[in-house]
Design a protein around this motif. Structure first.
Motif, PDB file in Angstrom:
ATOM      1  N   ARG A  32       0.834  -1.199   0.000  1.00 51.05           N
ATOM      2  CA  ARG A  32       0.000   0.000   0.000  1.00 51.05           C
ATOM      3  C   ARG A  32       0.869   1.250   0.000  1.00 51.05           C
ATOM      4  O   ARG A  32       2.031   1.221   0.380  1.00 51.05           O
ATOM      5  CB  ARG A  32      -0.927   0.007   1.216  1.00 51.05           C
ATOM      6  N   ASP A  33       0.253   2.334  -0.415  1.00 50.49           N
ATOM      7  CA  ASP A  33       0.912   3.633  -0.391  1.00 50.49           C
ATOM      8  C   ASP A  33       1.398   3.931   1.029  1.00 50.49           C
ATOM      9  O   ASP A  33       0.705   3.667   2.010  1.00 50.49           O
ATOM     10  CB  ASP A  33      -0.078   4.706  -0.851  1.00 50.49           C
ATOM     11  N   SER A  34       2.596   4.524   1.126  1.00 47.79           N
ATOM     12  CA  SER A  34       3.194   4.786   2.435  1.00 47.79           C
ATOM     13  C   SER A  34       2.424   5.828   3.238  1.00 47.79           C
ATOM     14  O   SER A  34       2.602   5.946   4.443  1.00 47.79           O
ATOM     15  CB  SER A  34       4.650   5.250   2.263  1.00 47.79           C
ATOM     16  N   HIS A  35       1.549   6.606   2.584  1.00 42.55           N
ATOM     17  CA  HIS A  35       0.782   7.633   3.283  1.00 42.55           C
ATOM     18  C   HIS A  35      -0.454   7.064   3.981  1.00 42.55           C
ATOM     19  O   HIS A  35      -1.125   7.773   4.726  1.00 42.55           O
ATOM     20  CB  HIS A  35       0.323   8.723   2.300  1.00 42.55           C
ATOM     21  N   ALA A  36      -0.762   5.801   3.736  1.00 37.33           N
ATOM     22  CA  ALA A  36      -1.975   5.217   4.296  1.00 37.33           C
ATOM     23  C   ALA A  36      -1.895   5.114   5.811  1.00 37.33           C
ATOM     24  O   ALA A  36      -0.823   4.884   6.390  1.00 37.33           O
ATOM     25  CB  ALA A  36      -2.214   3.836   3.696  1.00 37.33           C
ATOM     26  N   GLY A  37      -3.042   5.290   6.456  1.00 38.25           N
ATOM     27  CA  GLY A  37      -3.127   5.152   7.902  1.00 38.25           C
ATOM     28  C   GLY A  37      -3.319   3.700   8.306  1.00 38.25           C
ATOM     29  O   GLY A  37      -3.196   2.785   7.487  1.00 38.25           O
ATOM     30  N   ARG A  86      -9.241   7.207  -0.086  1.00 40.62           N
ATOM     31  CA  ARG A  86      -8.424   6.521  -1.094  1.00 40.62           C
ATOM     32  C   ARG A  86      -7.648   5.364  -0.485  1.00 40.62           C
ATOM     33  O   ARG A  86      -7.031   5.493   0.585  1.00 40.62           O
ATOM     34  CB  ARG A  86      -7.467   7.507  -1.748  1.00 40.62           C
ATOM     35  N   GLU A  87      -7.685   4.229  -1.163  1.00 43.01           N
ATOM     36  CA  GLU A  87      -6.811   3.096  -0.866  1.00 43.01           C
ATOM     37  C   GLU A  87      -5.901   2.935  -2.072  1.00 43.01           C
ATOM     38  O   GLU A  87      -6.389   2.755  -3.198  1.00 43.01           O
ATOM     39  CB  GLU A  87      -7.616   1.821  -0.618  1.00 43.01           C
ATOM     40  N   ALA A  88      -4.591   3.025  -1.868  1.00 40.45           N
ATOM     41  CA  ALA A  88      -3.652   3.064  -2.985  1.00 40.45           C
ATOM     42  C   ALA A  88      -2.618   1.946  -2.865  1.00 40.45           C
ATOM     43  O   ALA A  88      -2.142   1.629  -1.766  1.00 40.45           O
ATOM     44  CB  ALA A  88      -2.951   4.417  -3.041  1.00 40.45           C
ATOM     45  N   PHE A  89      -2.262   1.386  -4.015  1.00 43.41           N
ATOM     46  CA  PHE A  89      -1.267   0.317  -4.104  1.00 43.41           C
ATOM     47  C   PHE A  89      -0.218   0.719  -5.142  1.00 43.41           C
ATOM     48  O   PHE A  89      -0.528   1.391  -6.128  1.00 43.41           O
ATOM     49  CB  PHE A  89      -1.927  -0.996  -4.520  1.00 43.41           C
ATOM     50  N   VAL A  90       1.015   0.291  -4.918  1.00 43.71           N
ATOM     51  CA  VAL A  90       2.101   0.651  -5.831  1.00 43.71           C
ATOM     52  C   VAL A  90       2.844  -0.602  -6.282  1.00 43.71           C
ATOM     53  O   VAL A  90       2.888  -1.620  -5.572  1.00 43.71           O
ATOM     54  CB  VAL A  90       3.090   1.631  -5.162  1.00 43.71           C
ATOM     55  N   TYR A  91       3.430  -0.498  -7.483  1.00 42.38           N
ATOM     56  CA  TYR A  91       4.238  -1.582  -8.037  1.00 42.38           C
ATOM     57  C   TYR A  91       5.340  -0.927  -8.858  1.00 42.38           C
ATOM     58  O   TYR A  91       5.057  -0.324  -9.911  1.00 42.38           O
ATOM     59  CB  TYR A  91       3.379  -2.500  -8.903  1.00 42.38           C
ATOM     60  N   PRO A  92       6.609  -0.955  -8.382  1.00 40.98           N
ATOM     61  CA  PRO A  92       7.683  -0.198  -9.036  1.00 40.98           C
ATOM     62  C   PRO A  92       7.889  -0.487 -10.526  1.00 40.98           C
ATOM     63  O   PRO A  92       8.072   0.461 -11.300  1.00 40.98           O
ATOM     64  CB  PRO A  92       8.921  -0.565  -8.202  1.00 40.98           C
ATOM     65  N   GLU A 126      -8.689   3.441 -10.392  1.00 39.67           N
ATOM     66  CA  GLU A 126      -7.786   4.138 -11.314  1.00 39.67           C
ATOM     67  C   GLU A 126      -6.479   3.355 -11.418  1.00 39.67           C
ATOM     68  O   GLU A 126      -5.936   2.903 -10.408  1.00 39.67           O
ATOM     69  CB  GLU A 126      -7.491   5.561 -10.838  1.00 39.67           C
ATOM     70  N   VAL A 127      -6.003   3.213 -12.638  1.00 41.17           N
ATOM     71  CA  VAL A 127      -4.738   2.530 -12.910  1.00 41.17           C
ATOM     72  C   VAL A 127      -3.851   3.500 -13.681  1.00 41.17           C
ATOM     73  O   VAL A 127      -4.218   3.955 -14.765  1.00 41.17           O
ATOM     74  CB  VAL A 127      -4.951   1.245 -13.731  1.00 41.17           C
ATOM     75  N   LYS A 128      -2.679   3.824 -13.105  1.00 43.11           N
ATOM     76  CA  LYS A 128      -1.756   4.765 -13.737  1.00 43.11           C
ATOM     77  C   LYS A 128      -0.396   4.090 -13.884  1.00 43.11           C
ATOM     78  O   LYS A 128       0.074   3.415 -12.968  1.00 43.11           O
ATOM     79  CB  LYS A 128      -1.617   6.030 -12.882  1.00 43.11           C
ATOM     80  N   TYR A 129       0.242   4.307 -15.035  1.00 42.22           N
ATOM     81  CA  TYR A 129       1.546   3.698 -15.271  1.00 42.22           C
ATOM     82  C   TYR A 129       2.279   4.465 -16.357  1.00 42.22           C
ATOM     83  O   TYR A 129       1.683   5.283 -17.077  1.00 42.22           O
ATOM     84  CB  TYR A 129       1.396   2.222 -15.646  1.00 42.22           C
ATOM     85  N   THR A 145      -5.427   2.827  -7.522  1.00 38.78           N
ATOM     86  CA  THR A 145      -6.169   3.429  -6.413  1.00 38.78           C
ATOM     87  C   THR A 145      -7.634   3.039  -6.465  1.00 38.78           C
ATOM     88  O   THR A 145      -8.216   2.840  -7.536  1.00 38.78           O
ATOM     89  CB  THR A 145      -6.061   4.970  -6.436  1.00 38.78           C
ATOM     90  N   LEU A 146      -8.215   2.933  -5.280  1.00 34.47           N
ATOM     91  CA  LEU A 146      -9.654   2.728  -5.106  1.00 34.47           C
ATOM     92  C   LEU A 146     -10.178   3.931  -4.328  1.00 34.47           C
ATOM     93  O   LEU A 146      -9.825   4.125  -3.170  1.00 34.47           O
ATOM     94  CB  LEU A 146      -9.931   1.425  -4.347  1.00 34.47           C
ATOM     95  N   ASP A 147     -10.976   4.742  -4.972  1.00 33.64           N
ATOM     96  CA  ASP A 147     -11.492   5.975  -4.365  1.00 33.64           C
ATOM     97  C   ASP A 147     -12.964   5.800  -4.009  1.00 33.64           C
ATOM     98  O   ASP A 147     -13.783   5.477  -4.886  1.00 33.64           O
ATOM     99  CB  ASP A 147     -11.321   7.160  -5.314  1.00 33.64           C
TER     100      ASP A 147
END
Length: 231
Positions: A36-41, A151-157, A196-199, A164-166
């Motif tokens: 998950r995104d590092s900003h998530a609680g 927002r729930e966000a996931f990353v893949y380098p 949303e899928v961004k790459y 993201t799931l908003d």
């Protein structure tokens, strides 16, 4: 004075409107595969709150609704429930690709913008802030609506992928209340989640397979447009 304007980096961006049951399946699947995104609680999510600007004739809104290929919009954004870090963002779309410029703002500077005191922007070495000043004056941009969501966000380098799931998209009752996170809001699109899928240049197969939702095609959803429907 030297104006700082870094080069734009365009990315692919796809959006899907999904149901709560599809959201639950995807959240569980993505959580098993990606960090998950590092900003998530602690809950794995965080709040996003944005103040959108538009012209008197709603140029940004009309271009979005009309599907204009080349368009832009400005917003000021903060994260979480403490409004102590702000960013001005310019979102740019050219054909099917998207890019974003951003610049930091202080709470005092945001308050000045809300009050119509813009001259400090012209003194900045940041090219985006100077451009924003010119659009505020030349296009008569003004604050139009506040948009917030969870927002729930996931990353893949590989591929610089961000998924993201908003959820719980809401509209603030007044742009003047942007700096008050606890202000009353109203639901703008209840019962839906935006995937949303961004790459960058490529989407790895593992991500492509993970975000598959049978029967769902990419759409042209806009949180800003959804909230403006509530005006």
């Amino acid at each position: 004075m030297t104006i700082n304007r870094p080069p734009l980096r365009f990315r692919h961006e796809y959006k899907h409107l999904i149901s709560p049951s599809e959201d639950a399946v995807l959240s569980g699947r993505l959580g098993r595969l990606f960090p998950r995104d590092s900003h998530a609680g602690p809950s794995g999510t965080y709040r996003v709150c944005s103040l959108y600007f538009d012209t008197p004739d709603d140029r940004a809104l009309r271009q979005k609704l009309n599907g204009t290929d080349n368009r832009e919009k400005f917003r000021i954004r903060y994260y979480g429930d403490s409004a102590d870090f702000f960013r001005l963002e310019k979102k740019i779309k050219k054909n099917t690709l998207c890019a974003k410029r951003s610049a930091s703002l202080t709470e005092e500077e945001v308050q000045m913008i809300l009050e119509g005191r813009h001259d400090f922007l012209l003194e900045s070495p940041n090219g985006l802030l100077v451009e924003f000043y010119s659009k505020l004056k030349g296009q008569l941009l003004t604050p139009r609506t506040v948009v917030s969501y969870e927002r729930e966000a996931f990353v893949y380098p590989p591929g610089n992928v961000r998924v993201t799931l908003d959820r719980h998209i809401r509209r603030g009752l007044s742009p003047e209340r942007f700096l008050f996170p606890q202000s009353r809001e109203i639901p703008a699109d209840p019962g839906h989640t935006i995937l949303e899928v961004k790459y960058d240049a490529f989407l790895p197969d593992i991500v492509r397979m993970a975000v598959q939702v049978p029967g769902r095609a990419a759409g042209a959803y806009s949180k800003y447009a959804a909230c403006r429907r509530c005006d």
